[in-house]
Design an enzyme around this catalytic site. Structure first.
Site, short mmCIF file in Angstrom:
data_model
loop_
_atom_site.label_atom_id
_atom_site.label_comp_id
_atom_site.label_asym_id
_atom_site.label_seq_id
_atom_site.Cartn_x
_atom_site.Cartn_y
_atom_site.Cartn_z
CE LYS A 190 -3.59 2.49 2.49
NZ LYS A 190 -4.56 2.45 3.58
CE LYS B 115 -3.63 8.12 6.60
NZ LYS B 115 -4.78 7.20 6.45
CE LYS C 203 -6.08 1.98 -0.51
NZ LYS C 203 -6.60 1.94 0.84
C1 PBG Z 1 -7.17 3.69 5.42
C2 PBG Z 1 -7.65 3.44 4.05
C3 PBG Z 1 -7.53 4.35 2.99
C4 PBG Z 1 -8.12 3.77 1.89
C5 PBG Z 1 -8.59 2.52 2.28
N1 PBG Z 1 -8.28 2.32 3.62
C6 PBG Z 1 -6.99 5.73 2.96
C7 PBG Z 1 -5.67 6.01 3.51
O1 PBG Z 1 -4.81 5.14 3.64
O2 PBG Z 1 -5.48 7.17 3.84
C8 PBG Z 1 -8.21 4.44 0.56
C9 PBG Z 1 -9.16 3.90 -0.39
C10 PBG Z 1 -9.46 4.79 -1.54
O3 PBG Z 1 -8.84 5.84 -1.76
O4 PBG Z 1 -10.38 4.44 -2.29
N2 PBG Z 1 -6.85 2.66 6.21
#
Ligand code: PBG
Length: 428
Positions: free
Chosen positions: A293, A315, A346
């Site tokens: 991620k 983050k 992701k």
């Molecule tokens: C947070 C989380 C995020 C998304 C899914 N779970 C956002 C982030 O990490 O700030 C993003 C999903 C999306 O943008 O469609 N745990």
């Protein structure tokens, strides 16, 4: 005897397009032209039962021997003279290239293209992320046209019902938590009667056979908007956060979650969550780990949807650097060793190389998350008539599959499944 009609190039093209019994990947065959005489020397796709009946001559009752005798004696009309379709005037007359290999041969008709298509996609491959809130009404999400914060007792059930109608049976829940319930340690994340566990119980009661995925991370519950506990000096605490995540995952499992999905990117959380689930007897609950991620700007619309923007900083100390590739292998090895059942990459489309990397380096199923920013860009481009929304949507999903994703988390799940079911854009 069939006349040899000199077709105009346009007409020839049209007949070739209709000369198929297969279906185009996501569409239907072209309609057969219904006006004018149909040239008998060209096999044309019949488009109605009447036409099909007319095309087949009734048997005359003659034996096989009699029919064979006709063939032996040559008692059939001679074939029409072969006529090459004409190119437009001015087309250079050349000798064909001496080229034994011509890849275009396998692409020349819809039936051939369908026969040799390497990748397919079905509604079973799609997971629909759903935003839920405590309200009774659904609230539109400005940055994500077509998406809503759904009332957990009403709008949500309606949405799940409609998705199942087009073959989508997998859902992942994201809660919009009231500010008053947010705290530095995110304790609401493991409230057994919180929004997510309550919703899981309701969903499982109404639709026992669906697959409910949950998100495991503190950000919707954190007053700091971070996925973990933030120390005074801004450091995100790893092991303390993992302790909270275990409680969150167990609480979700207790409510009936099928797959818990840690999206927090803390080190060691998959192994810890596995042990915590097993210790409570949830050996059958799967873990879909957000393995790779990235710290991506494509999450912007999602954070608006949940009002979960980090209150300070970013983050980058836990999510991966978008410039990194090899690092994804380290995360893959860790998640595999710790007992992940599914590995997730992701965002999706900008990270196809990472999806392929994981596909080639693990035997586990791979998930891709087409995130909010990817969705919103396609929606915006479509709304501005800059691109064909439906075609770009289907292409982007097919490309994620081609790169190696088994399942795709996408806000387009219902709309795309409707297309795949032949219901066009009914679910837009
Ligand atoms: C947070 C989380 C995020 C998304 C899914 N779970 C956002 C982030 O990490 O700030 C993003 C999903 C999306 O943008 O469609 N745990």
């Amino acid at each position: 005897m069939a006349s040899t009609v000199p077709f105009s190039p346009a007409k020839v093209q049209m007949l070739q397009a209709t000369n198929c019994h297969g279906h185009a990947p996501f569409g239907s065959c072209f309609a057969v032209p219904r006006t004018g005489p149909r040239p008998r020397s060209v096999a044309v796709r019949v488009s109605s039962e009447q036409e099909a009946a007319a095309a087949v001559r009734a048997p005359s009752g003659r034996s096989i021997e009699e029919c064979e005798a006709d063939a032996v004696a040559g008692r059939f009309p001679a074939p029409a003279a072969f006529v090459r379709p004409k190119a437009p005037d001015g087309t250079p007359e050349i000798r064909p290239l001496d080229m034994p290999k011509r890849p275009r041969r396998n692409r020349r008709s819809p039936a051939l293209r369908a026969a040799f298509q390497e990748t397919t996609i079905s509604p079973a491959n799609l997971v629909l992320p759903l935003f839920i809130h405590e309200g009774e009404e659904d609230a539109p999400i400005g940055a994500m046209p077509g998406c809503f914060r759904l009332g957990w007792q009403h709008g949500l059930l309606d949405e799940v019902y409609k998705a199942r109608d087009v073959g989508v049976n997998s859902f992942v829940l994201f809660p919009k938590v009231p500010d008053a319930l947010k705290s530095p340690t995110g304790v609401e994340a493991y409230n057994d009667n919180g929004l997510v566990p309550r919703t899981i119980r309701l969903l499982k009661d109404k639709f026992p056979d669906i697959i409910v995925y949950t998100d495991v991370a503190l950000d919707p519950y954190s007053s700091d908007g971070h996925d973990g506990i933030v120390r005074e000096d801004g450091v995100i605490l790893n092991d303390e956060t993992v302790y909270q995540l275990c409680k969150q995952a167990v609480s979700q499992a207790r409510a009936g979650a099928d797959v818990v999905s840690p999206s927090d990117m803390m080190d060691g959380r998959v192994g810890a969550i596995r042990s915590a689930l097993d210790a409570e007897g949830f050996n059958d609950v799967s873990i879909m780990s957000y393995t790779a991620k990235y710290a991506s700007s494509f999450y912007g619309p999602f954070r608006e949807a949940l009002d979960s923007n980090p209150r300070f900083g970013d983050k980058k100390t836990y999510q991966m650097n978008p410039a990194n590739y090899r690092e994804a292998l380290l995360e893959t090895a860790a998640d595999e060793a710790e007992g992940a059942d599914i590995l997730l990459v992701k965002p999706g489309l900008p990270y196809l190389d990472i999806i392929r990397l994981l596909r080639d380096n693990s035997a586990l199923p791979i998930a891709a998350y087409q995130v909010s920013g990817e969705y919103s860009m396609i929606k915006a481009g479509g709304a501005l008539n800059m691109i064909d929304e439906e075609k770009v949507m289907m292409e982007s999903l097919m490309c994620l599959r081609r790169a190696g994703a088994d399942v795709i988390l996408t806000y387009f799940a219902r709309q795309a499944a409707a297309v795949l079911c032949g219901m066009g854009s009914a679910a837009k």
